[in-house]
Structure formats: C-alpha cells, structure tokens
Write a protein that holds these residues in place. Structure first.
Motif, PDB file in Angstrom:
ATOM      1  N   SER A  66      41.328  46.041  78.467  1.00 31.91           N
ATOM      2  CA  SER A  66      39.919  45.936  77.611  1.00 31.91           C
ATOM      3  C   SER A  66      39.968  46.201  76.234  1.00 31.91           C
ATOM      4  O   SER A  66      39.333  45.683  75.439  1.00 31.91           O
ATOM      5  CB  SER A  66      39.163  46.998  78.365  1.00 31.91           C
TER       6      SER A  66
ATOM      7  N   GLN B 212      40.942  39.687  81.115  1.00 26.74           N
ATOM      8  CA  GLN B 212      41.046  41.122  81.290  1.00 26.74           C
ATOM      9  C   GLN B 212      41.995  41.560  82.711  1.00 26.74           C
ATOM     10  O   GLN B 212      42.803  42.154  82.714  1.00 26.74           O
ATOM     11  CB  GLN B 212      39.742  41.771  81.338  1.00 26.74           C
TER      12      GLN B 212
ATOM     13  N   VAL C 298      41.278  42.969  74.860  1.00 26.00           N
ATOM     14  CA  VAL C 298      40.415  41.716  75.014  1.00 26.00           C
ATOM     15  C   VAL C 298      39.146  41.811  74.348  1.00 26.00           C
ATOM     16  O   VAL C 298      38.688  40.930  73.362  1.00 26.00           O
ATOM     17  CB  VAL C 298      39.957  41.596  76.633  1.00 26.00           C
TER      18      VAL C 298
END
Length: 136
Positions: A38, A12, A41
């Motif tokens: 985010s 991240q 991921v």
C-alpha cells in the motif's frame, strides 16, 4: 475510477504477494507485506488522481450564493498554482492524503483477506467446499 481499480484493487494484491514472497525469509507476514504494498501503490495513485481532486476542491469551494467556478477557471487556478509554487502548488496537502490512503488501502485488503479466509473456513467446516490437496 479506472486508476483506483488498477492500482488499488489489482496492483496492490499482486505487489503484496511479491513482497511477501521476497521477504518471507525475514518473517514478514500478510499485514506487513500489505502495508508495504500500500505504501508503494498509494503515492502513484495520488499522483494520478490528485490533479482532478484539486480541480474538484477548487470548484466546490466557491461561494454558494456567488458565481460558480467552472472547469476552465479551475484549470486556470491549478495552472497559476503550478506556475507560482511548482508541483507543490498542485500537490499541496497530499502528505496526509497519502498516509490516509496507505492505511485505508491496507485496511480494505486486510478485511478482504480476513473475510475470504473466514468464508473458506466456514464452507470447509460445513462440507460445502473441499479444498484441493496442498491448498487452503
């Protein structure tokens, strides 16, 4: 877990840095780039970890006073779900899990960034740290 460390703690921040560099011309800041990283991921993380989480839930939801569900039986349950419902059977209910993961991962990294900046500023102000020219 290894997947959490690789994706959340290492992947991240690197992706956030890349996104921030690529989109800086559009005024994208640290928070937005963190949210976007985010969002990229978290679905990967859920895809990697969800089958184990599904087994865990199946094993935990057996009756306390009844026979415990073992790993083999839980694996059979996941296999039956995937036969009957496809990937939906394995990943059911994970839309909310992904949304929660995006917010949690973003909050974690924003807190980490804020604390790092606060400690750096404190150490500079009390003379404990002298930043190199062009940094800070």
């Amino acid at each position: 877990s290894c997947a959490s460390a690789l994706l959340g703690l290492a992947g991240q921040p690197k992706l956030q840095k890349y996104i921030k560099e690529e989109l800086s011309q559009y005024g994208i800041g640290t928070f937005t780039s963190g949210l976007l990283a985010s969002a990229a991921v978290t679905p990967i993380y859920v895809g990697v970890t969800n089958p184990l989480s599904r087994l865990e839930v199946i094993m935990q939801t057996s009756k306390i006073d009844g026979k415990a569900i073992g790993v083999i039986e839980a694996c059979k349950e996941v296999a039956n779900d995937s036969k009957q419902f496809g990937l939906r059977g394995v990943f059911r209910g994970q839309g909310l899990g992904i949304a929660k993961g995006i917010l949690s991962l973003t909050a974690f990294h924003q807190g980490r960034i804020w604390l790092t900046d606060a400690f750096r500023s404190h150490n500079i102000s009390n003379g404990s740290y002298t930043p190199k020219v062009g940094s800070a």
